[in-house]
Design a protein around this motif. Structure first.
Motif, mmCIF file in Angstrom:
data_model
loop_
_atom_site.group_PDB
_atom_site.id
_atom_site.type_symbol
_atom_site.label_atom_id
_atom_site.label_comp_id
_atom_site.label_asym_id
_atom_site.label_seq_id
_atom_site.Cartn_x
_atom_site.Cartn_y
_atom_site.Cartn_z
ATOM 1 N N GLU A 306 -57.514 -30.943 -34.141
ATOM 2 C CA GLU A 306 -57.527 -31.320 -35.560
ATOM 3 C C GLU A 306 -58.918 -31.064 -36.115
ATOM 4 N N GLY A 307 -59.039 -30.054 -36.962
ATOM 5 C CA GLY A 307 -60.344 -29.704 -37.512
ATOM 6 C C GLY A 307 -61.296 -29.265 -36.413
ATOM 7 N N ASP A 308 -62.470 -29.903 -36.361
ATOM 8 C CA ASP A 308 -63.456 -29.590 -35.331
ATOM 9 C C ASP A 308 -63.420 -30.587 -34.184
ATOM 10 N N SER A 309 -62.294 -31.238 -33.988
ATOM 11 C CA SER A 309 -62.157 -32.250 -32.938
ATOM 12 C C SER A 309 -61.047 -31.863 -31.967
ATOM 13 N N LEU A 310 -61.234 -32.266 -30.715
ATOM 14 C CA LEU A 310 -60.261 -32.045 -29.651
ATOM 15 C C LEU A 310 -59.864 -33.398 -29.072
ATOM 16 N N ASN A 352 -50.675 -38.715 -39.807
ATOM 17 C CA ASN A 352 -51.073 -39.715 -40.793
ATOM 18 C C ASN A 352 -52.241 -40.576 -40.312
ATOM 19 N N SER A 353 -53.272 -39.924 -39.755
ATOM 20 C CA SER A 353 -54.469 -40.614 -39.237
ATOM 21 C C SER A 353 -54.142 -41.577 -38.107
ATOM 22 N N SER A 371 -60.359 -46.441 -36.579
ATOM 23 C CA SER A 371 -60.562 -47.884 -36.395
ATOM 24 C C SER A 371 -60.132 -48.259 -34.979
ATOM 25 N N THR A 372 -60.253 -49.527 -34.679
ATOM 26 C CA THR A 372 -59.895 -50.017 -33.336
ATOM 27 C C THR A 372 -58.471 -50.550 -33.292
ATOM 28 N N PHE A 373 -57.698 -50.314 -34.364
ATOM 29 C CA PHE A 373 -56.326 -50.832 -34.396
ATOM 30 C C PHE A 373 -55.464 -50.101 -33.360
ATOM 31 N N CYS A 389 -43.672 -37.247 -34.462
ATOM 32 C CA CYS A 389 -43.768 -38.078 -35.662
ATOM 33 C C CYS A 389 -43.872 -37.182 -36.882
ATOM 34 N N ARG A 390 -43.098 -37.491 -37.897
ATOM 35 C CA ARG A 390 -43.130 -36.751 -39.162
ATOM 36 C C ARG A 390 -42.544 -37.626 -40.254
ATOM 37 N N GLY A 391 -43.220 -37.660 -41.395
ATOM 38 C CA GLY A 391 -42.704 -38.394 -42.536
ATOM 39 C C GLY A 391 -42.503 -39.881 -42.306
ATOM 40 N N GLY A 392 -43.359 -40.502 -41.514
ATOM 41 C CA GLY A 392 -43.244 -41.942 -41.271
ATOM 42 C C GLY A 392 -42.178 -42.321 -40.262
ATOM 43 N N ILE A 393 -41.641 -41.334 -39.525
ATOM 44 C CA ILE A 393 -40.596 -41.574 -38.522
ATOM 45 C C ILE A 393 -41.106 -41.126 -37.152
#
Length: 569
Positions: A306-310, A352-353, A371-373, A389-393
């Motif tokens: 995702e972006g510049d992260s692995l 969704n983060s 976050s730590t959640f 996961c897609r669209g909240g499912i």
């Protein structure tokens, strides 16, 4: 005796003031004489008097028969006693006015008052106002013939003619210094002039004079090699042929250039020409191999980009690393560590983060990236092999032969919305982009026993790819048939295919079960394009997961995370 016409003295003075040397004539008090009065004032003409006395001593002028009358102060003729004092002081006044104007700088008025032309005009006016006194002063001259030649149309570079017996060497020195000053000033003006930006060549073939729209249309029919040669003609054509519009058609036909099958540009920030260059390395199999991470014990890692992260799983953790600018190395210190499972993480996705993970303990974990959640809940009776996961499912699959649907909303986590019973273990899951939320169809009907599907991915709502134990990669089009795939590629060494990845256009990459072999396929061909074995015989390992960008390919094996750098092979 030939006398110059009434305005000749002023014209000669005007010519003279453009060729003065930088050092002004100084009065007895060390200051330039005020040019408004046509020359130095009374008591300030020491330099002029010395010059006149020297000329008399050299025998170039006879002594005046009588002492001349004192000229009017405002006439600029002075009160000289020998020769032609009115003409001489007019010359000196013009020189002093020019020098003072030059020292004042552009746009300012110094002691000499204004510029050279202004001083010359002032002298002409004063000469006309005191014509009578001037004639009287000239009448008392030495009687030697002298002719002044004024060249029309020449100003700054004009030199006064050589006066007969009047210090020609001195006048030549002054004129030479003035010409050098003019040359220096011209060079300074050229340097100060703004340089125009390089534009289309004014001369050249007729092709360069065509309108840009027409030239774009003509060049759009050229292939990559022809565009490269055209770019070597001149700088303007090099910039012109770098236009993205000329390379889009070529990029869409290339491997892994950032364009999908429908023409969507996934990397609009990167010039298309640069992507086409790197695409040739994918086509030719030119790359540099490296190792990003190592583990002490055998793992079954899964990863996401995702972006510049692995993000990569190791045992029961998920670690986040940041790429360095080259994309072929990682910062060794992880950005974050996500835990929560009692056994190994089998699979995870980013949505969704959130990180949604499936573990061997039969649980699903939900982690917020920033976050730590963290929340985990029991989902299946046996290990959870896959999740999407897609669209909240959230949809999960397990060895217990079930697939379940869950909400991602924080207030309803852990509440099963729907359970789908299957005939065998569920190894892979992908949610359709249309989000139907229900079982729509079964794909295929002639699979042999044990031909399980280990990876599946959608390209569009009606097309998807799958691979598995039967050593085939299959391309399905739901609009054509659900019982038979429209195209398939066979692994040449009869190895199980654990994972696959596509660029959404022509490139396909697969990871096999033996020797860590990564294969590249051109979907327009049947045969494999290139193969990269990443392990030797003693350390044979499957490729559990692979991902790629337009420049790099990453493959996760039992002990290492490998990278293939196609940008700098």
């Amino acid at each position: 005796m030939v006398s110059p016409p009434p305005g000749a003295a002023a014209a000669a003075a005007a010519r003279l003031c453009f060729g003065l040397c930088p050092r002004p004539l100084m009065g007895s008090q060390g200051h330039p004489g005020p040019p408004g009065n046509g020359g130095p004032g009374e008591g300030e003409g020491g330099e002029a008097r010395k010059l006149q006395e020297g000329r008399v001593a050299r025998g170039k002028r006879r002594k005046a028969k009588g002492k001349g009358k004192a000229g009017a102060g405002q006439g600029g003729r002075g009160s000289g006693a020998e020769g032609k004092p009115g003409l001489q002081k007019a010359k000196e006044a013009a020189g002093l006015g020019a020098e003072a104007g030059a020292r004042a700088g552009p746009g300012e008025e110094g002691e000499g008052g204004g510029n050279v032309e202004e001083g010359a005009r002032r002298i002409v006016r004063e000469d006309e106002g005191s014509a009578g006194a001037g004639r009287e002063a000239r009448g008392r001259g030495d009687g030697k013939e002298e002719e002044w030649k004024v060249r029309p149309g020449r100003r700054e570079d004009a030199r006064p003619g050589r006066a007969q017996g009047r210090g020609a060497q001195a006048w030549g020195c002054i004129a030479g210094a003035g010409a050098a000053g003019v040359a220096v000033a011209a060079a300074a003006e050229e340097e100060a002039a703004p340089r125009e930006p390089a534009g289309r060549p004014a001369a050249g073939p007729a092709l360069l004079r065509l309108p840009e729209e027409l030239l774009l249309l003509i060049c759009s029919y050229l292939d990559m090699r022809a565009l490269g040669r055209l770019a070597q003609v001149c700088r303007w054509l090099r910039r012109f042929t770098s236009c993205d519009l000329l390379w889009r058609r070529i990029a869409r036909a290339s491997l892994n250039s950032g364009f999908t099958r429908l023409g969507t540009d996934l990397m609009a920030s990167v010039p298309v020409k640069e992507r086409v260059k790197v695409s040739q390395n994918w086509r030719l199999g030119r790359c540099r191999e490296g190792i990003l991470l190592k583990w002490r014990c055998s793992q079954m890692p899964w990863m996401q980009l995702e972006g510049d992260s692995l993000y990569i799983s190791q045992a029961n953790f998920i670690l986040a690393y940041q790429f360095r600018p080259d994309g072929a190395s990682l910062n060794r210190r992880p950005l974050g560590v996500f835990a929560g499972h009692d056994e190994d993480v089998c699979h995870f996705v980013l949505a969704n983060s959130h990180i949604i993970s499936a573990g061997g303990d039969g649980k699903i974990g939900v982690h917020k990236i920033h976050s730590t959640f963290t929340v985990k809940y029991s989902a299946h009776e046996q290990e959870v092999n896959c999740v999407d996961c897609r669209g909240g499912i959230i949809v999960s699959g397990s060895r217990d032969r079930t697939a379940k649907v869950w909400p991602l909303a924080s207030g309803r986590l852990g509440q099963c919305l729907h359970t789908i019973q299957t005939e065998d273990r569920v190894w892979s899951i992908a949610i359709s982009p249309v989000l139907s939320g229900q079982l729509m169809m079964h794909l295929g009907s002639d699979f042999p026993p044990g031909a399980g599907v280990l990876d599946v991915m959608y390209e569009s709502p009606s097309t998807l790819l799958s691979c598995g134990y039967d050593t085939y990669v299959r391309y399905w089009d739901l609009r054509a048939s659900v019982r038979k795939c429209v195209m398939e590629w066979e692994e040449p060494h009869d190895s199980t295919l654990y994972c696959l990845q596509t660029d959404g256009n022509h490139l396909l990459a697969t990871g096999s079960s033996y020797y860590g072999v990564v294969r590249l396929w051109d979907r327009r061909q049947r045969a494999c394009l290139h193969a990269f074995p990443l392990t030797s015989t003693p350390l044979s390992s499957p490729v559990y997961c692979l991902r790629f960008t337009t420049k790099h390919l990453y493959a996760a094996l039992s002990y290492n995370l490998h990278v293939l750098d196609f940008q700098n092979p």
